[in-house]
Scaffold this motif. Structure first.
Motif, PDB file in Angstrom:
ATOM      1  N   THR A 222       0.975  -1.146   0.188  1.00 49.47           N
ATOM      2  CA  THR A 222      -0.049  -0.022  -0.004  1.00 49.47           C
ATOM      3  C   THR A 222       0.826   1.213  -0.112  1.00 49.47           C
ATOM      4  OG1 THR A 222      -1.752  -0.987   1.355  1.00 49.47           O
ATOM      5  CG2 THR A 222      -1.840   1.217   1.160  1.00 49.47           C
ATOM      6  N   LEU A 223       2.029   1.211   0.771  1.00 45.67           N
ATOM      7  CA  LEU A 223       2.887   2.268   0.867  1.00 45.67           C
ATOM      8  C   LEU A 223       3.555   2.662  -0.677  1.00 45.67           C
ATOM      9  CD1 LEU A 223       4.878   1.492   4.097  1.00 45.67           C
ATOM     10  CD2 LEU A 223       3.123   3.446   3.867  1.00 45.67           C
ATOM     11  N   LEU A 224       3.703   1.581  -1.466  1.00 43.76           N
ATOM     12  CA  LEU A 224       4.250   1.939  -2.552  1.00 43.76           C
ATOM     13  C   LEU A 224       3.686   2.993  -3.456  1.00 43.76           C
ATOM     14  CD1 LEU A 224       5.447  -1.549  -3.879  1.00 43.76           C
ATOM     15  CD2 LEU A 224       6.952   0.409  -3.137  1.00 43.76           C
ATOM     16  N   GLY A 225       2.444   3.030  -3.603  1.00 44.02           N
ATOM     17  CA  GLY A 225       1.409   4.110  -4.068  1.00 44.02           C
ATOM     18  C   GLY A 225       1.942   5.118  -3.718  1.00 44.02           C
ATOM     19  N   ILE A 226       1.838   5.508  -2.386  1.00 44.11           N
ATOM     20  CA  ILE A 226       2.036   6.858  -1.937  1.00 44.11           C
ATOM     21  C   ILE A 226       3.476   7.320  -2.015  1.00 44.11           C
ATOM     22  CG2 ILE A 226       2.177   8.290   0.293  1.00 44.11           C
ATOM     23  CD1 ILE A 226      -0.784   7.497  -0.410  1.00 44.11           C
ATOM     24  N   ILE A 227       4.712   6.265  -1.921  1.00 45.46           N
ATOM     25  CA  ILE A 227       5.750   6.786  -1.913  1.00 45.46           C
ATOM     26  C   ILE A 227       6.276   7.206  -3.572  1.00 45.46           C
ATOM     27  CG2 ILE A 227       8.094   5.472  -2.230  1.00 45.46           C
ATOM     28  CD1 ILE A 227       7.525   3.655   0.166  1.00 45.46           C
ATOM     29  N   ILE A 228       5.810   6.224  -4.471  1.00 47.34           N
ATOM     30  CA  ILE A 228       5.638   6.742  -5.844  1.00 47.34           C
ATOM     31  C   ILE A 228       5.187   8.123  -6.179  1.00 47.34           C
ATOM     32  CG2 ILE A 228       5.259   6.178  -8.248  1.00 47.34           C
ATOM     33  CD1 ILE A 228       5.432   3.251  -7.187  1.00 47.34           C
ATOM     34  N   GLY A 229       4.152   8.321  -5.711  1.00 53.61           N
ATOM     35  CA  GLY A 229       3.292   9.570  -5.924  1.00 53.61           C
ATOM     36  C   GLY A 229       4.026  10.889  -5.422  1.00 53.61           C
TER      37      GLY A 229
ATOM     38  N   ALA B   5      -5.209   5.087   8.313  1.00 49.13           N
ATOM     39  CA  ALA B   5      -4.995   5.514   6.964  1.00 49.13           C
ATOM     40  C   ALA B   5      -4.040   6.599   6.977  1.00 49.13           C
ATOM     41  CB  ALA B   5      -6.364   5.911   6.249  1.00 49.13           C
ATOM     42  N   THR B   6      -4.121   7.729   7.830  1.00 47.52           N
ATOM     43  CA  THR B   6      -3.120   8.600   8.163  1.00 47.52           C
ATOM     44  C   THR B   6      -1.777   8.197   8.156  1.00 47.52           C
ATOM     45  OG1 THR B   6      -5.106  10.151   8.962  1.00 47.52           O
ATOM     46  CG2 THR B   6      -2.947  10.861   9.063  1.00 47.52           C
ATOM     47  N   LEU B   7      -1.766   7.105   8.990  1.00 42.67           N
ATOM     48  CA  LEU B   7      -0.340   6.659   9.502  1.00 42.67           C
ATOM     49  C   LEU B   7       0.160   5.946   8.188  1.00 42.67           C
ATOM     50  CD1 LEU B   7       1.837   6.278  11.773  1.00 42.67           C
ATOM     51  CD2 LEU B   7       0.459   3.999  12.325  1.00 42.67           C
ATOM     52  N   VAL B   8      -0.381   5.259   7.502  1.00 43.96           N
ATOM     53  CA  VAL B   8      -0.016   4.607   6.171  1.00 43.96           C
ATOM     54  C   VAL B   8       0.403   5.892   5.341  1.00 43.96           C
ATOM     55  CG1 VAL B   8      -0.564   3.403   4.270  1.00 43.96           C
ATOM     56  CG2 VAL B   8      -1.439   2.713   6.355  1.00 43.96           C
ATOM     57  N   SER B   9      -0.396   6.795   4.863  1.00 44.93           N
ATOM     58  CA  SER B   9      -0.021   7.889   4.196  1.00 44.93           C
ATOM     59  C   SER B   9       1.271   8.418   4.678  1.00 44.93           C
ATOM     60  CB  SER B   9      -1.247   8.654   3.992  1.00 44.93           C
ATOM     61  OG  SER B   9      -2.211   8.183   3.495  1.00 44.93           O
TER      62      SER B   9
END
Length: 665
Positions: free
Chosen positions: A297-304, A595-599
């Motif tokens: 899940t983190l990968l999407g945020i990291i790439i973004g 959700a906020t922690l993941v983001s």
């Protein structure tokens, strides 16, 4: 019965189903689980409700514990109609008055025994140290002092049931609702649990035991039998609810005083800091246990985040290079050329007097006359055809063009008609190769000129034009000794403020028009063109950022997807938290925090990845400029993404029906 009833049911009905016919189909009939149940239970009683499976006893317990509402009838707690209680008041009752002991234990798998016991106290706002001491004392009393930090999967069935009892007692456990507490236990563990319940009843706790086993029910002081949703017998009624139906110890709950404290109790909760800290702790535990899924899940945020940072850095670097390149040709410049807009009108001429008039216009820093001619240069046996610019000593500042070696001519050279020349880079290479041309003499149309400098390389400006293929001489020398005229080819104007370029161009036009009595010239606003190019580059940078932001949007969708999956997987946990007193906003905060922690973690890793990629690009000579504002903005957007895309799953979790959630697999 001694005193007013603690719990009173008046003609309670509970029905499920009942769906209207759709598209000509058959309507689904409703099923009545409870049929007009009426009973009273006083504080301090030990009551067993016995019946076969499907008789409605578990439904009755859910209504007792405010996990469910009756379809019809009246439920009064300490004389107050439950129907008038709002969601927070019902949560407070579950938290402060009731304690649930389920057949399936219903412990949260990710929490230790001690943490499971502490859950009701967390929602009551009990300080961390106090609830830790209380949970340890309860577990020690239940014989689990050596199992405090064991998770449910590491405990036997009997030990898990004791943890469940400890949780029920955490906030006092005034009313214990035990649903088949021995159903999943062996005979020895079952006997131990029943002994505990009898001990608690003797201490004044109100115990309501739901069971199908008549031997277990016989341990209670009062037995109520239910069949097909109706009460068929009540030993308390037969005995007149005398002393035999009550314990000798005073009840642990004074109903009147308890209800009187409701408003204060509902208002008293943990501080926002405490609630947030607990939500973060629980969120981190869940994310760590499912760390592989969390990483995906983190990968999407990291790439973004990394894409936004890198794209904006490249855009800013490219913009700086473009501006620097334009600056080498002069950015704040206007040009005045002879000839009007009408090609059939007079050609017009410009003079040095016109240049002087332009100098006096506000916002004009310098105005240099330009006289262009084509000449032949010779050095030794090499001839070069090139362009000659006759300019004043201000040209270096106006053109932002300095010698790479030697010097620019001075005002004295201009006054003395000095035969000196500066060579453009390409002209110098053609005549002298890599040698230093300064001090040598060249023939300009057979007139000897001393080379006093070589100009910096600029490169092509546009099309076939090349500023490096020119030579510069003082205006007085070029006009009189080479070109033979003082009529200007154009006037190059340097202005101070770029934002006033249009106004300055108009003023120059007005001044010259008043002098010439005709508009036989044109004013070209190069500064406006530079400004437009800069704005275009800014727009391109923004577009790059928006394109990169799409990656962040995709990451946000990934967060929402994983949170929806998490809600589905943890539906029973949500039901457990609600049964132990969690309010809807507590559940909402819990899942929003996750959700906020993941983001947030993805944002931090994305910033690190973006900086590493940027460092690699800089090392590879790619223009990139990092902006603190862009980095902070990308991180803030990541957090906002978590909040926005996590809200719908969190709200869905908060709105779950406690009974339905508890029954989920």
């Amino acid at each position: 019965m001694v005193g007013a009833p603690l719990i009173e049911l008046r003609a309670i009905w509970k029905s499920y189903g009942g769906r209207a016919a759709v598209d000509g189909g058959t309507a689904a009939p409703s099923v009545d689980v409870l049929r007009g149940v009426s009973l009273q239970i006083a504080a301090g009683e030990f009551v067993a409700i016995v019946g076969v499976s499907g008789s409605g006893k578990s439904t009755l317990m859910h209504i007792f514990g405010c996990l469910d509402r009756p379809s019809a009838g009246e439920y009064r707690f300490a004389g107050k109609d439950i129907a008038n209680f709002n969601a927070d008041e019902l949560a407070w009752l579950r938290r402060e008055a009731f304690g649930f002991v389920f057949q399936g234990y219903h412990l949260i798998a990710t929490e230790t025994a001690r943490e499971n016991v502490e859950i009701p106290a967390i929602y009551s706002g009990v300080p961390t140290q106090e609830r830790a001491e209380r949970s340890v004392a309860l577990l020690s009393r239940l014989g689990l002092a050596g199992r405090l930090d064991h998770r449910p999967g590491q405990l036997s069935g009997g030990q898990q049931q004791r943890v469940s009892i400890g949780r029920a007692l955490m906030n006092g456990g005034h009313i214990l609702l035990a649903d088949e507490p021995t159903g999943a236990l062996d005979s020895r563990s079952g006997a131990e649990v029943m002994a505990l319940l009898q001990e608690l009843a003797a201490a004044g706790h109100t115990v309501i035991l739901i069971t199908h086993d008549r031997e277990v029910a016989a341990c209670a002081h009062r037995v109520i039998e239910i069949r097909d949703g109706e009460i068929v017998s009540d030993s308390g009624v037969a005995a007149g609810l005398g002393a035999g139906s009550r314990t000798t110890a005073p009840a642990s709950l004074d109903a009147a005083a308890f209800i009187a404290s409701m408003a204060e109790g509902v208002a008293h909760t943990a501080s926002l800091f405490t609630d947030s800290r607990e939500a973060l702790r629980a969120a981190w535990r869940v994310l760590w246990i499912n760390r592989f899924r969390t990483l995906l899940t983190l990968l999407g945020i990291i790439i973004g985040v990394a894409s936004v940072i890198v794209m904006l850095a490249i855009g800013a670097g490219t913009e700086r290079e473009v501006i620097a390149k334009m600056a080498s040709f002069g950015t704040n410049r206007l040009y005045v050329t002879p000839g009007g807009d009408n090609t059939r009108g007079p050609g017009g001429t410009l003079s040095t007097a016109d240049a002087q008039q332009v100098r006096e216009v506000p916002n004009v820093t310098a105005a240099t006359p330009f006289l262009q001619g084509h000449v032949t240069l010779r050095y030794s046996n090499v001839d070069v055809q090139t362009t000659l610019w006759s300019v004043t000593d201000e040209a270096s500042r106006v053109l932002n063009w300095k010698p790479s070696c030697g010097t620019f001519f001075s005002a004295d050279d201009e006054r003395d008609l000095a035969a000196v020349v500066l060579l453009g880079k390409r002209v110098s290479e053609k005549l002298f190769g890599d040698a230093d041309p300064v001090g040598h003499y060249v023939l300009v149309n057979n007139v000897p000129f001393e080379v006093i400098g070589e100009l910096e390389e600029k490169g092509a400006t546009s099309g076939d034009a090349d500023d490096d293929n020119v030579v510069l001489t003082p205006f007085s020398t070029g006009s009189r000794r080479v070109v033979g005229t003082t009529n200007l080819s154009w006037i190059s104007v340097l202005i101070d403020r770029l934002d006033l370029a249009d106004e300055t161009a108009k003023q120059i036009g007005d001044v010259l028009a008043a002098s010439h009595l005709i508009r036989d010239f044109q004013v070209y606003n190069r500064a406006a063109s530079v400004k437009a190019q800069t704005e275009t580059q800014n727009t391109l940078t923004v577009m790059l950022g928006l394109i990169a932001a799409i990656s962040l949007l995709v990451g946000g969708i990934g967060v929402m997807n994983i949170m929806l999956m998490t809600v589905r997987e943890r539906t029973r946990e949500i039901g457990i938290r609600m049964a132990t007193g969690a309010r809807q906003r507590d559940i909402l905060r819990q899942f929003l925090t996750e959700a906020t922690l993941v983001s947030g973690i993805g944002g931090v890793l994305g910033v690190a990845a973006g900086l590493l990629i940027g460092a690699a690009l800089i090392a590879a000579d790619v223009a990139a400029i990092f902006s603190v504002r862009a980095i902070a903005g990308a991180f803030a957007c990541a957090l906002l993404t978590g909040l926005v895309f996590g809200f719908m799953p969190a709200r869905k979790a908060a709105r779950l029906d406690p009974v339905v959630a508890l029954a989920s697999e």
